[in-house]
Scaffold this motif. Structure first.
Motif, PDB file in Angstrom:
ATOM      1  N   SER A 330       0.832  -1.214   0.000  1.00  0.00           N
ATOM      2  CA  SER A 330       0.000   0.000   0.000  1.00  0.00           C
ATOM      3  C   SER A 330       0.859   1.253   0.000  1.00  0.00           C
ATOM      4  O   SER A 330       0.405   2.324  -0.429  1.00  0.00           O
ATOM      5  CB  SER A 330      -0.920   0.002   1.225  1.00  0.00           C
ATOM      6  N   PHE A 491      -5.103  -2.194  -2.751  1.00  0.00           N
ATOM      7  CA  PHE A 491      -5.032  -1.770  -1.354  1.00  0.00           C
ATOM      8  C   PHE A 491      -4.325  -0.424  -1.244  1.00  0.00           C
ATOM      9  O   PHE A 491      -3.319  -0.188  -1.919  1.00  0.00           O
ATOM     10  CB  PHE A 491      -4.260  -2.800  -0.519  1.00  0.00           C
ATOM     11  N   GLU A 492      -4.869   0.438  -0.397  1.00  0.00           N
ATOM     12  CA  GLU A 492      -4.224   1.714  -0.098  1.00  0.00           C
ATOM     13  C   GLU A 492      -4.341   1.994   1.388  1.00  0.00           C
ATOM     14  O   GLU A 492      -5.320   1.597   2.040  1.00  0.00           O
ATOM     15  CB  GLU A 492      -4.879   2.857  -0.887  1.00  0.00           C
ATOM     16  N   LEU A 523      -7.436  -0.702   5.894  1.00  0.00           N
ATOM     17  CA  LEU A 523      -6.949  -0.314   4.570  1.00  0.00           C
ATOM     18  C   LEU A 523      -8.126  -0.050   3.641  1.00  0.00           C
ATOM     19  O   LEU A 523      -9.209  -0.614   3.799  1.00  0.00           O
ATOM     20  CB  LEU A 523      -6.071  -1.420   3.967  1.00  0.00           C
TER      21      LEU A 523
END
Length: 540
Positions: A330, A491-492, A523
């Protein structure tokens, strides 16, 4: 009269404790230089325990005092820090008898797990390990790879339901630490005990709740004090601190549910003729060893200790490492995208174990890099079980100003290998050693690390006779879960790549998003084939 007797008893015990510590202090002076102690009571122990990355402290001390130096731990206890490659190789080569687990560590393990393989030393450890080896061999892991993928697909199915329930949102916030915990407990349940806890499916049990309690608890005061000091004064592990009570609850709950599994497996073994699955599972091998009369025989107490060891070791390190993988990917969305491209060579099918090992070099590199930067645990401590001499690759200056290339180590000396720091030495891994750079593991990408690429010289799983028994198991499990999740989702971090990550003290240190209550890592999760913008946080 009773009060006076108790007072006298406490004074006597305190005096004996101080005499013991003083005698140990006087017999363990190594003649090495090291940092001054900031606290008469704590030494540097509290400083190291509370640091997000203790490696920064070890690095600063190594630059000033050399690759082997002495620190003062809690209660003034001398502790030798070893960062020299030749000395480390020597320690691991003698890991079974010369360098042993510390009494404090063994006391904690005995309370939490029992006298299993983590507690055992010498011939007892050799016997226990030999009995468990078949359950974690490459052939056994090969047979389990489908199980790991099944668990990963169950996560995907659950997350798809979550995303479908919010059709107006392209992204949701998912607390991934909880889900990786569930994945790890299901993998070890099926693979180790032929039992599906179905944690991913939402089922609960006393053992799962006890394991989760460590992620939610905050330790301070008496709990922190007794935790740090019991490694130097083992009886403190019996104090009713919050952490110690959680240890005991986890032990009791684990024993209860594992006892039921053990009884069921024993009945099945007696009732069926076809025992192939029972023989090859960890629980089946333990029953076989229990009933044997040869050198591999283990008693009922050891059977339960081994089962608890497998449960806890198969839960905490893999779950924690999986969370770190998602955090690092991420932070580097470019690497996440490149990994997804590699994994999409199998968009609708799961590869075999052989292909999982050989056909995805970037996946292998990402896992190796996360293990390098975030080993679990971040350091290893041993005690010299006998007088010995530690050879050095690089000479150091001792406390008397002399250059020496070997160090006499007396019996009882505590020795620590700071794994996290050793895994990020610039001399070994290059000038970007502290950065997440999986490309260093790809052949030809960095000449300075080609030797490490060839031999995978990581200390994250230990080395020598006590190298982690579940290494192949853990690697296959992580690769399967990562493959399914990265193929399916993006995903971040909630506040972008620079989101602050803190350290949470659990069974082992775990990451957490700064400001979260407990070890939580929410996330932003989005399907890869969906566009759109993020609208609101949905915690799951």
């Amino acid at each position: 009269m009773l009060d006076i007797s108790l007072l006298h008893l406490c004074i006597a015990l305190g005096g004996l404790c101080l005499l013991y510590l003083f005698s140990r202090w006087t017999t363990q002076q190594s003649g090495l230089r090291g940092p001054p102690s900031p606290s008469i009571f704590w030494g540097v122990s509290k400083m190291l325990h509370q640091a997000l990355d203790p490696g920064h402290l070890y690095e600063a001390w190594a630059k000033e005092y050399g690759l082997v130096y002495q620190i003062t731990a809690a209660l003034g206890t001398p502790q030798v820090i070893v960062c020299d490659s030749k000395a480390i190789a020597y320690i691991f080569s003698k890991d079974a008898f010369t360098f042993v687990r510390t009494p404090g560590f063994r006391a904690v393990v005995e309370v939490l797990i029992g006298k299993g393989i983590l507690w055992a030393e010498g011939e007892s450890h050799k016997r226990q390990r030999k009995g468990l080896n078949p359950a974690f061999s490459n052939s056994a892991v090969q047979a389990l790879t489908g199980t790991f993928f099944d668990v990963a697909h169950k996560i995907k199915a659950s997350w798809d339901v979550i995303l479908d329930s919010h059709p107006t949102d392209s992204e949701v916030i998912i607390e991934v630490q909880e889900w990786m915990n569930r994945a790890a407990i299901d993998c070890i349940g099926i693979a180790g005990f032929s039992h599906d806890f179905n944690a991913v499916g939402g089922e609960s049990s006393a053992a799962i709740d006890a394991l989760k309690s460590f992620n939610e608890a905050q330790f301070s005061g008496l709990s922190l004090l007794s935790h740090l000091l019991q490694f130097f004064i083992p009886p403190l592990g019996r104090l009713p601190s919050r952490r110690n009570l959680l240890y005991r609850n986890l032990s009791q709950f684990s024993e209860r549910i594992l006892g039921d599994l053990l009884a069921t497996t024993r009945r099945e073994r007696d009732e069926i003729l076809e025992e192939k699955e029972v023989k090859t599972s960890a629980i089946g091998l333990l029953i076989k060893a229990e009933r044997s009369e040869g050198n591999l025989h283990i008693d009922e107490e050891e059977v339960m200790a081994q089962m608890k060891t497998i449960l806890i070791a198969g839960f905490d390190p893999p779950a924690t490492t999986l969370v770190w993988v998602l955090i690092e990917l991420s932070r580097r969305l470019d690497i996440q995208a490149q990994l997804r491209e590699e994994l999409n060579h199998f968009p609708n099918a799961d590869p075999s174990w052989e292909k999982l090992q050989t056909s995805f070099p970037l996946l292998d590199a990402v896992v190796s890099e996360v293990l390098r930067l975030h080993p679990s645990p971040p350091e290893m401590t041993r005690m010299a079980g006998e007088d010995t001499v530690l050879p050095l690759n690089t000479p150091i200056i001792d406390a008397n100003g002399r250059s020496i290339d070997q160090i006499p180590i007396s019996k009882g000396t505590l020795i620590t290998l700071p794994t996290q720091y050793l895994n990020s030495l610039p001399a070994t891994w290059g000038s970007d050693a502290k950065e997440f750079n999986p490309y260093r593991w790809l052949k030809g990408s960095n000449k300075a690390t080609e030797e490490n690429v060839a031999h995978r010289r990581l200390l994250s799983f230990g080395d020598g006779t006590r190298i982690c028994l579940g290494k192949a198991f853990t690697l296959a499990e992580m690769k399967a879960v990562i493959m399914v999740l990265i193929r399916s989702y993006s995903f971040e971090l909630p506040n972008g790549p620079n989101t602050k990550i803190e350290r949470h003290s659990s069974l082992l240190p775990r990451p957490k998003i700064a400001g979260q209550d407990g070890a939580k890592v929410p996330l932003r999760v989005r399907r890869n084939n969906n566009g759109g913008s993020w609208i609101r946080d949905i915690y799951v």
